[in-house]
Design a protein around this motif. Sequence first.
Motif, PDB file in Angstrom:
ATOM      1  N   ILE A 147      19.640  -9.100   6.412  1.00 23.91           N
ATOM      2  CA  ILE A 147      20.427  -7.962   6.702  1.00 23.91           C
ATOM      3  C   ILE A 147      20.199  -7.552   8.362  1.00 23.91           C
ATOM      4  CG2 ILE A 147      20.585  -5.321   6.688  1.00 23.91           C
ATOM      5  CD1 ILE A 147      21.708  -6.969   4.326  1.00 23.91           C
ATOM      6  N   ALA A 148      18.819  -7.871   8.778  1.00 23.04           N
ATOM      7  CA  ALA A 148      18.635  -7.709  10.312  1.00 23.04           C
ATOM      8  C   ALA A 148      19.375  -8.799  11.284  1.00 23.04           C
ATOM      9  CB  ALA A 148      17.056  -7.987  10.595  1.00 23.04           C
ATOM     10  N   ASP A 149      19.739  -9.924  10.670  1.00 20.18           N
ATOM     11  CA  ASP A 149      20.483 -10.983  11.366  1.00 20.18           C
ATOM     12  C   ASP A 149      21.928 -10.393  11.410  1.00 20.18           C
ATOM     13  OD1 ASP A 149      18.452 -12.725  11.625  1.00 20.18           O
ATOM     14  OD2 ASP A 149      18.778 -13.659   9.693  1.00 20.18           O
ATOM     15  N   VAL A 150      22.423 -10.011  10.559  1.00 24.04           N
ATOM     16  CA  VAL A 150      23.887  -9.182  10.506  1.00 24.04           C
ATOM     17  C   VAL A 150      23.889  -8.392  11.586  1.00 24.04           C
ATOM     18  CG1 VAL A 150      25.583  -8.353   9.198  1.00 24.04           C
ATOM     19  CG2 VAL A 150      24.302 -10.354   7.989  1.00 24.04           C
ATOM     20  N   CYS A 151      23.045  -7.453  11.316  1.00 21.55           N
ATOM     21  CA  CYS A 151      22.902  -6.144  12.190  1.00 21.55           C
ATOM     22  C   CYS A 151      22.883  -6.630  13.613  1.00 21.55           C
ATOM     23  CB  CYS A 151      21.655  -5.175  12.256  1.00 21.55           C
ATOM     24  SG  CYS A 151      21.726  -4.284  10.506  1.00 21.55           S
ATOM     25  N   ALA A 152      22.211  -7.687  14.150  1.00 26.49           N
ATOM     26  CA  ALA A 152      22.040  -8.138  15.402  1.00 26.49           C
ATOM     27  C   ALA A 152      23.128  -8.818  15.708  1.00 26.49           C
ATOM     28  CB  ALA A 152      20.956  -9.254  15.699  1.00 26.49           C
ATOM     29  N   SER A 153      23.947  -9.530  14.840  1.00 27.73           N
ATOM     30  CA  SER A 153      25.499  -9.998  15.259  1.00 27.73           C
ATOM     31  C   SER A 153      26.448  -9.018  15.312  1.00 27.73           C
ATOM     32  CB  SER A 153      25.956 -10.723  14.137  1.00 27.73           C
ATOM     33  OG  SER A 153      24.989 -12.047  13.887  1.00 27.73           O
ATOM     34  N   VAL A 154      26.312  -8.031  14.656  1.00 27.20           N
ATOM     35  CA  VAL A 154      27.359  -6.961  15.041  1.00 27.20           C
ATOM     36  C   VAL A 154      27.323  -6.235  16.025  1.00 27.20           C
ATOM     37  CG1 VAL A 154      28.132  -4.545  13.771  1.00 27.20           C
ATOM     38  CG2 VAL A 154      27.603  -6.556  12.266  1.00 27.20           C
ATOM     39  N   GLU A 155      25.896  -5.967  16.487  1.00 27.47           N
ATOM     40  CA  GLU A 155      25.386  -5.172  17.707  1.00 27.47           C
ATOM     41  C   GLU A 155      25.880  -5.804  18.909  1.00 27.47           C
ATOM     42  OE1 GLU A 155      21.267  -4.119  16.992  1.00 27.47           O
ATOM     43  OE2 GLU A 155      21.787  -3.053  15.295  1.00 27.47           O
ATOM     44  N   ARG A 156      25.832  -7.415  18.740  1.00 22.01           N
ATOM     45  CA  ARG A 156      26.224  -8.160  20.028  1.00 22.01           C
ATOM     46  C   ARG A 156      27.715  -7.983  20.261  1.00 22.01           C
ATOM     47  NH1 ARG A 156      22.421 -11.675  17.930  1.00 22.01           N
ATOM     48  NH2 ARG A 156      23.973 -12.633  16.848  1.00 22.01           N
ATOM     49  N   ARG A 157      28.518  -8.166  19.062  1.00 24.59           N
ATOM     50  CA  ARG A 157      30.037  -7.921  19.162  1.00 24.59           C
ATOM     51  C   ARG A 157      30.448  -6.526  19.640  1.00 24.59           C
ATOM     52  NH1 ARG A 157      32.005 -11.833  14.265  1.00 24.59           N
ATOM     53  NH2 ARG A 157      30.856 -13.592  14.883  1.00 24.59           N
ATOM     54  N   ALA A 158      29.660  -5.421  18.887  1.00 29.78           N
ATOM     55  CA  ALA A 158      30.243  -4.128  19.110  1.00 29.78           C
ATOM     56  C   ALA A 158      28.947  -3.425  19.390  1.00 29.78           C
ATOM     57  CB  ALA A 158      30.795  -3.666  17.737  1.00 29.78           C
ATOM     58  N   PRO A 159      28.529  -3.197  20.519  1.00 23.62           N
ATOM     59  CA  PRO A 159      27.190  -2.540  21.002  1.00 23.62           C
ATOM     60  C   PRO A 159      27.103  -1.137  20.571  1.00 23.62           C
ATOM     61  CG  PRO A 159      27.837  -3.940  22.847  1.00 23.62           C
ATOM     62  CD  PRO A 159      28.936  -4.169  21.893  1.00 23.62           C
ATOM     63  N   GLY A 160      28.237  -0.396  20.466  1.00 28.49           N
ATOM     64  CA  GLY A 160      28.153   0.878  20.096  1.00 28.49           C
ATOM     65  C   GLY A 160      28.159   1.341  18.769  1.00 28.49           C
ATOM     66  N   GLU A 161      28.221   0.343  17.721  1.00 27.20           N
ATOM     67  CA  GLU A 161      28.613   0.476  16.488  1.00 27.20           C
ATOM     68  C   GLU A 161      27.443   1.246  15.790  1.00 27.20           C
ATOM     69  OE1 GLU A 161      30.956   0.270  13.129  1.00 27.20           O
ATOM     70  OE2 GLU A 161      31.417  -0.051  15.153  1.00 27.20           O
ATOM     71  N   PRO A 162      26.061   0.757  16.243  1.00 25.74           N
ATOM     72  CA  PRO A 162      24.952   1.508  15.282  1.00 25.74           C
ATOM     73  C   PRO A 162      25.025   3.015  15.504  1.00 25.74           C
ATOM     74  CG  PRO A 162      24.371  -0.538  16.307  1.00 25.74           C
ATOM     75  CD  PRO A 162      25.635  -0.304  16.811  1.00 25.74           C
ATOM     76  N   GLU A 163      25.070   3.294  16.921  1.00 26.10           N
ATOM     77  CA  GLU A 163      25.241   4.712  17.207  1.00 26.10           C
ATOM     78  C   GLU A 163      26.406   5.604  16.244  1.00 26.10           C
ATOM     79  OE1 GLU A 163      24.017   8.428  18.290  1.00 26.10           O
ATOM     80  OE2 GLU A 163      22.688   6.784  18.389  1.00 26.10           O
ATOM     81  N   ARG A 164      27.607   4.882  16.667  1.00 26.76           N
ATOM     82  CA  ARG A 164      28.751   5.582  16.185  1.00 26.76           C
ATOM     83  C   ARG A 164      28.530   5.740  14.596  1.00 26.76           C
ATOM     84  NH1 ARG A 164      33.460   2.308  18.181  1.00 26.76           N
ATOM     85  NH2 ARG A 164      32.476   0.838  16.772  1.00 26.76           N
ATOM     86  N   THR A 165      28.003   4.711  13.991  1.00 25.97           N
ATOM     87  CA  THR A 165      27.758   4.849  12.526  1.00 25.97           C
ATOM     88  C   THR A 165      26.727   6.035  12.177  1.00 25.97           C
ATOM     89  OG1 THR A 165      28.114   2.496  12.100  1.00 25.97           O
ATOM     90  CG2 THR A 165      26.847   3.409  10.618  1.00 25.97           C
ATOM     91  N   ARG A 166      25.582   5.971  12.991  1.00 27.38           N
ATOM     92  CA  ARG A 166      24.458   7.127  12.779  1.00 27.38           C
ATOM     93  C   ARG A 166      25.398   8.301  12.677  1.00 27.38           C
ATOM     94  NH1 ARG A 166      21.145   3.324  14.903  1.00 27.38           N
ATOM     95  NH2 ARG A 166      21.627   3.538  17.216  1.00 27.38           N
ATOM     96  N   ARG A 167      26.100   8.852  13.819  1.00 27.95           N
ATOM     97  CA  ARG A 167      26.777   9.943  13.976  1.00 27.95           C
ATOM     98  C   ARG A 167      27.493  10.205  12.874  1.00 27.95           C
ATOM     99  NH1 ARG A 167      27.761   8.428  19.467  1.00 27.95           N
ATOM    100  NH2 ARG A 167      29.802   7.967  18.921  1.00 27.95           N
ATOM    101  N   TRP A 168      28.431   9.260  12.226  1.00 23.54           N
ATOM    102  CA  TRP A 168      29.420   9.366  11.468  1.00 23.54           C
ATOM    103  C   TRP A 168      28.570   9.872   9.817  1.00 23.54           C
ATOM    104  CZ3 TRP A 168      31.294   8.739   6.510  1.00 23.54           C
ATOM    105  CH2 TRP A 168      32.607   8.746   6.293  1.00 23.54           C
ATOM    106  N   LEU A 169      27.736   8.799   9.507  1.00 20.41           N
ATOM    107  CA  LEU A 169      26.800   9.320   8.171  1.00 20.41           C
ATOM    108  C   LEU A 169      25.962  10.588   8.449  1.00 20.41           C
ATOM    109  CD1 LEU A 169      26.145   5.641   7.469  1.00 20.41           C
ATOM    110  CD2 LEU A 169      27.693   7.213   6.489  1.00 20.41           C
ATOM    111  N   SER A 170      25.562  10.878   9.526  1.00 20.52           N
ATOM    112  CA  SER A 170      24.742  12.250   9.599  1.00 20.52           C
ATOM    113  C   SER A 170      25.350  13.506   9.249  1.00 20.52           C
ATOM    114  CB  SER A 170      24.361  12.364  11.100  1.00 20.52           C
ATOM    115  OG  SER A 170      23.397  11.329  11.517  1.00 20.52           O
TER     116      SER A 170
END
Length: 153
Positions: free
Chosen positions: A130-153
């Motif tokens: 899962i960490a590998d997938v996260c790293a790949s997504v973050e390279r392609r879409a750097p803002g995705e983790p923060e956007r997801t955190r905000r949406w799910l909060s």
Amino acid sequence: MSEGVEWVLHTCVNLSWVGRPVRSARLATFYDLPPAYLNKQLQSLVRAGVLTSVSGPKGGFTLARDPASISLLDVVTAIEGTDPAFRCAGILAAGPWGDKEADYAATCVISTAMRKAELAWRKELARQTIADVCASVERRAPGEPERTRRWLS
């Protein structure tokens, strides 16, 4: 493979970014999924030790382990089980030159090729986390983790 595999893989990635329990209904809303069905899939991940279910007002689902220790194979087998994808029925035994006593599952060229391919597929899923997938997504879409955190909060 069932669509539930896709759902829970994405959900595990999202949970790794959030870092706190999230209710299944909220997780289902994120991708417009049927809440009861997603919850059933998430319970399978709890039984497999991939997720933890936390009860109470601030409860929900969270990763049970570090994302680097959760392989894609862990998630797939939690949903699909460990049975092989190909099952040799031994139809060669019914053919004109068939031998009713032969173990075609072990000797059939097609059965052997299918087992070999599945082993390669399972090894690749076990290699990726899962960490590998996260790293790949973050390279392609750097803002995705923060956007997801905000949406799910």
